[in-house]
Write a protein that holds these residues in place. Sequence first.
Motif, PDB file in Angstrom:
ATOM      1  N   SER A 333       0.818  -1.204   0.000  1.00 23.49           N
ATOM      2  CA  SER A 333       0.000   0.000   0.000  1.00 23.49           C
ATOM      3  C   SER A 333       0.855   1.258   0.000  1.00 23.49           C
ATOM      4  O   SER A 333       0.577   2.213  -0.730  1.00 23.49           O
ATOM      5  N   VAL A 334       1.903   1.250   0.801  1.00 24.04           N
ATOM      6  CA  VAL A 334       2.764   2.436   0.890  1.00 24.04           C
ATOM      7  C   VAL A 334       3.478   2.689  -0.431  1.00 24.04           C
ATOM      8  O   VAL A 334       3.464   3.811  -0.960  1.00 24.04           O
ATOM      9  N   LEU A 335       4.121   1.670  -0.982  1.00 23.84           N
ATOM     10  CA  LEU A 335       4.917   1.861  -2.198  1.00 23.84           C
ATOM     11  C   LEU A 335       4.051   2.194  -3.402  1.00 23.84           C
ATOM     12  O   LEU A 335       4.520   2.835  -4.348  1.00 23.84           O
ATOM     13  N   ASP A 336       2.803   1.761  -3.374  1.00 29.95           N
ATOM     14  CA  ASP A 336       1.888   2.089  -4.456  1.00 29.95           C
ATOM     15  C   ASP A 336       1.636   3.593  -4.527  1.00 29.95           C
ATOM     16  O   ASP A 336       1.333   4.131  -5.593  1.00 29.95           O
ATOM     17  N   LYS A 337       1.774   4.256  -3.386  1.00 27.31           N
ATOM     18  CA  LYS A 337       1.495   5.690  -3.335  1.00 27.31           C
ATOM     19  C   LYS A 337       2.730   6.550  -3.556  1.00 27.31           C
ATOM     20  O   LYS A 337       2.625   7.764  -3.713  1.00 27.31           O
ATOM     21  N   LEU A 338       3.908   5.927  -3.532  1.00 26.54           N
ATOM     22  CA  LEU A 338       5.151   6.687  -3.660  1.00 26.54           C
ATOM     23  C   LEU A 338       5.651   6.679  -5.101  1.00 26.54           C
ATOM     24  O   LEU A 338       5.593   5.660  -5.781  1.00 26.54           O
ATOM     25  N   PRO A 339       6.178   7.823  -5.563  1.00 28.33           N
ATOM     26  CA  PRO A 339       6.693   7.917  -6.936  1.00 28.33           C
ATOM     27  C   PRO A 339       8.093   7.333  -7.041  1.00 28.33           C
ATOM     28  O   PRO A 339       9.089   8.038  -7.189  1.00 28.33           O
ATOM     29  N   LEU A 340       8.189   6.010  -6.943  1.00 29.70           N
ATOM     30  CA  LEU A 340       9.480   5.334  -6.972  1.00 29.70           C
ATOM     31  C   LEU A 340       9.670   4.555  -8.263  1.00 29.70           C
ATOM     32  O   LEU A 340       8.698   4.138  -8.897  1.00 29.70           O
ATOM     33  N   SER A 341      10.923   4.327  -8.625  1.00 32.94           N
ATOM     34  CA  SER A 341      11.207   3.520  -9.810  1.00 32.94           C
ATOM     35  C   SER A 341      10.798   2.076  -9.551  1.00 32.94           C
ATOM     36  O   SER A 341      10.792   1.603  -8.411  1.00 32.94           O
ATOM     37  N   GLU A 342      10.468   1.364 -10.618  1.00 38.11           N
ATOM     38  CA  GLU A 342      10.069  -0.032 -10.501  1.00 38.11           C
ATOM     39  C   GLU A 342      11.198  -0.868  -9.907  1.00 38.11           C
ATOM     40  O   GLU A 342      10.960  -1.841  -9.189  1.00 38.11           O
ATOM     41  N   GLU A 343      12.427  -0.487 -10.208  1.00 37.09           N
ATOM     42  CA  GLU A 343      13.584  -1.226  -9.709  1.00 37.09           C
ATOM     43  C   GLU A 343      13.609  -1.233  -8.180  1.00 37.09           C
ATOM     44  O   GLU A 343      13.864  -2.268  -7.553  1.00 37.09           O
ATOM     45  N   ILE A 344      13.315  -0.080  -7.577  1.00 40.17           N
ATOM     46  CA  ILE A 344      13.296   0.022  -6.114  1.00 40.17           C
ATOM     47  C   ILE A 344      12.108  -0.739  -5.538  1.00 40.17           C
ATOM     48  O   ILE A 344      12.230  -1.467  -4.545  1.00 40.17           O
ATOM     49  N   LYS A 345      10.952  -0.598  -6.158  1.00 36.96           N
ATOM     50  CA  LYS A 345       9.757  -1.294  -5.672  1.00 36.96           C
ATOM     51  C   LYS A 345       9.937  -2.810  -5.742  1.00 36.96           C
ATOM     52  O   LYS A 345       9.565  -3.537  -4.813  1.00 36.96           O
ATOM     53  N   LEU A 346      10.490  -3.308  -6.846  1.00 32.59           N
ATOM     54  CA  LEU A 346      10.696  -4.747  -6.985  1.00 32.59           C
ATOM     55  C   LEU A 346      11.700  -5.268  -5.961  1.00 32.59           C
ATOM     56  O   LEU A 346      11.562  -6.384  -5.448  1.00 32.59           O
ATOM     57  N   ALA A 347      12.700  -4.435  -5.650  1.00 29.33           N
ATOM     58  CA  ALA A 347      13.708  -4.845  -4.665  1.00 29.33           C
ATOM     59  C   ALA A 347      13.091  -4.998  -3.283  1.00 29.33           C
ATOM     60  O   ALA A 347      13.353  -5.972  -2.569  1.00 29.33           O
ATOM     61  N   ILE A 348      12.240  -4.040  -2.907  1.00 31.71           N
ATOM     62  CA  ILE A 348      11.652  -4.057  -1.569  1.00 31.71           C
ATOM     63  C   ILE A 348      10.511  -5.066  -1.460  1.00 31.71           C
ATOM     64  O   ILE A 348      10.429  -5.827  -0.490  1.00 31.71           O
ATOM     65  N   LEU A 349       9.638  -5.082  -2.456  1.00 32.59           N
ATOM     66  CA  LEU A 349       8.450  -5.937  -2.389  1.00 32.59           C
ATOM     67  C   LEU A 349       8.718  -7.394  -2.760  1.00 32.59           C
ATOM     68  O   LEU A 349       8.307  -8.314  -2.046  1.00 32.59           O
ATOM     69  N   ASN A 350       9.409  -7.593  -3.867  1.00 29.45           N
ATOM     70  CA  ASN A 350       9.593  -8.950  -4.402  1.00 29.45           C
ATOM     71  C   ASN A 350      10.995  -9.507  -4.206  1.00 29.45           C
ATOM     72  O   ASN A 350      11.259 -10.649  -4.574  1.00 29.45           O
ATOM     73  N   ARG A 351      11.874  -8.675  -3.664  1.00 28.90           N
ATOM     74  CA  ARG A 351      13.278  -9.061  -3.482  1.00 28.90           C
ATOM     75  C   ARG A 351      13.891  -9.532  -4.790  1.00 28.90           C
ATOM     76  O   ARG A 351      14.524 -10.584  -4.864  1.00 28.90           O
ATOM     77  N   GLU A 352      13.702  -8.705  -5.815  1.00 28.49           N
ATOM     78  CA  GLU A 352      14.251  -8.988  -7.134  1.00 28.49           C
ATOM     79  C   GLU A 352      15.318  -7.962  -7.487  1.00 28.49           C
ATOM     80  O   GLU A 352      15.183  -6.776  -7.176  1.00 28.49           O
ATOM     81  N   GLY A 353      16.376  -8.414  -8.150  1.00 26.81           N
ATOM     82  CA  GLY A 353      17.388  -7.514  -8.667  1.00 26.81           C
ATOM     83  C   GLY A 353      18.550  -7.288  -7.712  1.00 26.81           C
ATOM     84  O   GLY A 353      18.564  -7.736  -6.568  1.00 26.81           O
TER      85      GLY A 353
END
Length: 407
Positions: A333-353
């Motif tokens: 919910s938090v990251l959906d509201k933040l203007p972050l790059s997909e790379e950062i979101k995937l790292a935090i949410l899915n532990r990818e990259g």
Amino acid sequence: MYFYAARQPILNREKKLIGYELLFRDSLDNVFPNINEDEATSRLIEGSQLSLGLEDMTGDKPAFINFTLETLVKGYAKTLGTKEVVVEILETVQPGKRLLAAVKELKEMGYTIALDDYKHAPVWRHFYPFVDIIKIDWLDTSIDQIKEIIAQTKDFPSIQFLAEKVETPEQFEQAMELGFHYFQGFFFAKPEVVQSRALAPNEMTLAELLYETSSPEMDLKKVTEVFERDVNLSYKLLRYSNSAAFKRRAEISTIKQALVVLGIEELKRFLSVLFTAQVASDKPPELMRLCLTRAKFAELLSEQAGQYQESSKAFLTGMLSLIDGILDQSMESVLDKLPLSEEIKLAILNREGRLAEYLGLVEAYEIAQWQKAKEIQDKLSLNADEIPTAYHDALQWANLQMDAMSK
């Protein structure tokens, strides 16, 4: 010799920091149970005295350090000040006359004594007059066993209880109800959903700025426009850039001038302090310190890996990795509201990259999961000798930022 140590915060009932437990290993290649416990304790004492002062790891708070019977008898604890250390007697130490004599002597000298991972046995009653803290592994001790331990010590009201491995707000509340005084674990970094809140408009502005400055090619015009939309932010930027710390020859009078003079790295530091202070203002200060430490450690790891262009993203990934606990919402919910790059979101949410690998190494270091840390280090082809230095540098940097926020 390289000094490998991690620390875990210990908080009181008001969630205020009262100390850190220091966790030592010989290297990322040599992990327990292969390390002799006597050597681990002696290396920690030696490292804290010669390689890295305790104040660098714990500030003005005491260090909770594990001691074996042999290291107690040899007087290693006496090399540290009575206010610098809490002497933890390892759970593997068998109670006996030698141990009792060593504990009694340390207590008479003014040291604080703790029993680590306590399992009740009648023989320990001889030690109760000299014990200040009993540490109980929350995950390895039943509620009935805890109540029995508390009942056995009722004649010694000076003994206080510390719950280890408290990882959720619910566990914290349960331990509070049982009368525990201190708590160790990352419960303070977990969301308390009943108190969830959204980012305020000024916090969203800061989030936008963090996103913009995480790019290797910062758009100065766009960043300037964001600052110019917020009078409060503009004031703080100008005040910061005009501070005595920078020893400017001439005063700065425009937003663009302030940004140019500060430069990307100093601007990023300014924003990280400001963002953390604002969104976590009602949280334990240790949560802010942890965010800042993660950010800097991740940044330094990316630089060690030779990935200088992604170091800013690594910094932001580390800093936002606990944003769910700060805002008491799910991470999605938090990251959906933040203007972050997909790379950062995937790292935090899915532990990818690769960013996720940096974050994983940071987290492994925090809880002294040295084998996992070694696996990630090898995967990233990092120099093991440089990682402890990066961790210590991150701790010191975070401490400086926390000091700046408190003034």
